[in-house]
Design an enzyme around this catalytic site. Sequence first.
Site, short mmCIF file in Angstrom:
data_model
loop_
_atom_site.label_atom_id
_atom_site.label_comp_id
_atom_site.label_asym_id
_atom_site.label_seq_id
_atom_site.Cartn_x
_atom_site.Cartn_y
_atom_site.Cartn_z
N GLN A 1 -4.91 4.21 0.67
CA GLN A 1 -5.89 3.12 0.55
C GLN A 1 -5.79 2.44 -0.81
OE1 GLN A 1 -9.52 3.51 2.98
NE2 GLN A 1 -9.35 5.70 2.58
N HIS A 2 -4.58 1.99 -1.12
CA HIS A 2 -4.27 1.32 -2.39
C HIS A 2 -3.82 -0.13 -2.15
CE1 HIS A 2 -3.29 5.51 -4.34
NE2 HIS A 2 -4.59 5.31 -4.18
N THR A 3 -4.49 -0.84 -1.28
CA THR A 3 -4.01 -2.16 -0.86
C THR A 3 -3.98 -3.17 -2.00
OG1 THR A 3 -5.06 -1.71 1.26
CG2 THR A 3 -4.25 -3.94 0.89
N ASP B 1 0.86 -1.18 0.00
CA ASP B 1 0.00 0.00 0.00
C ASP B 1 0.90 1.24 0.00
OD1 ASP B 1 -2.21 1.83 0.38
OD2 ASP B 1 -3.32 0.20 1.33
#
Length: 531
Positions: free
Chosen positions: A464-466, A304
């Site tokens: 919030q780029h998991t 992330d």
Amino acid sequence: MSPALRPPLPPDRRPDVLIVGGGAAGAVLAARLSEDPERDVLLLEAGPAPQSAADFGADLLDARLVPGARPDQPGTVLHGVHLTPERPWAVVRGRILGGSTTVNGGYFIRARRQDFNRWAAAGNPVWAYDRVLPSLRAMETDLDLGAGPLHGGDGPVRVARTDWEHPAAAAFHDAARAGGHQQDPDKNNPAAPPGIGPVPSNSVAGIRSNTALNYLTPQVRSRPNLSVRGDTAVVRVSITGGRATGVVLADGSELRAGEVVLCAGALASAHLLLLSGIGPRADLTRIGIPVVHDAPAVGAALSDHPQVVLDWTPMRNLPDPRENWLGGCLHLASGVGEFGAPDGPGDVEILQSLVPMAGLTGGRTGTAGEALPFMVAAQAPRRSGRLRLVSADPGSLPHVDLGYLAGPEERVRMRAAVTAAATVLTASPMTALGRPGPTFPGTEVLGHAVELDRWIAEHLGTAQHTCGTVPMGPADEPEHAAVDQYGRVHGIAALRVADTSILPDAPLRGPANTAVLIGEIIGDAMCRALP
């Protein structure tokens, strides 16, 4: 219709494909697979499944707002995570048809060529840039540039770029250019060097358009071989003799299917695999879950992007954004490592909001007298996070460590990112219109590494780029790969994963565009029954 009033699914229903999650990839997959009238497809969404744009409601369609930023938004679910061991956080995911594309900011920038080729080199050759480009083109209608070698002209996702009409956006553009940053008019062009440019968005004419609206149109929803069912939570996959045979629902009932595809997102899909006995043997045994398949890569190294917010306060009232909350976007090189090289793809992102933070969290667009946030993220690929079970109870969310600031290189990269943002926000085109806001490191912080590290740690957030909780790669590398390049779970027949959990690491740009691409790539593979 409420879940209590909805008639139960027929107990003998056995679709050919059962899709768990109707988000960025799941909605795409359902639409593509159901194009074959002989294939029976069932899509289960844990949240509501609106039938039309009107059913989503104005709050979810207004592109000047970000529904996921609102703590009271019913179309979301919160996951507790730790950014660092000392900093707990709550991340938001969409829990409604369209998934996070229904509640996110509408940012739709492609991963870079380097991302695709890195994933391909990890044993996933179909993900090489030249091989995915036809799918990237086919899935979009580029309203600015039209059909051509790089862009599509008749795909389901309409893409338009933000403009410089808003005074704050124009000032940001001019400040970046005054600082020597290049023009970057098409951020979906892999040959373009990083710089200042408009944001490609799947929000058009003020309307946020999620994958449910783009792909699951009324015509598609009317197909007799496609069933879409909302408010239906899955708690585990049923597996018999090494083969997925269906899913178990939260009410204890079981649905059978010829094949199961998990599209529940990078946190929930990994959680479902672990609850189903697919994951690291030692962790499953510790929790008391019978081991169906020892898959050490599940949850072992997630990826992330760390982010902080710098504020800038206009000195006069500015107009509300006309169509989109997004202003401009600056990409630049941090000077750290391979991806931060001066001639590289750019590993720092400075994303401008034309709506104050209180407006984003409160569902309003007014800017009078309030600071405007700039989201500053270090976006080099990294795999220092971890997801692990704490309980066999499906209602107990897994423990997620994002692992930010774990190594010296990331701390240096974040310092470079904040310093670069501060330089742009204090350039004369910005100071002519405003001044640094309350969330801004002072000169006494910016010039000292120890103080700046402390400031970053105290203001740390997440983009919030998991990605990477169920990474793709060869079956003979179980420590690093849980699925193959088409999402098929190693060691379990008739089970796939199709969402950003399969990306080995997060791309150099936000993954929303790539999440839709995953649905297209895996949908095409399933339609063609590729080996």
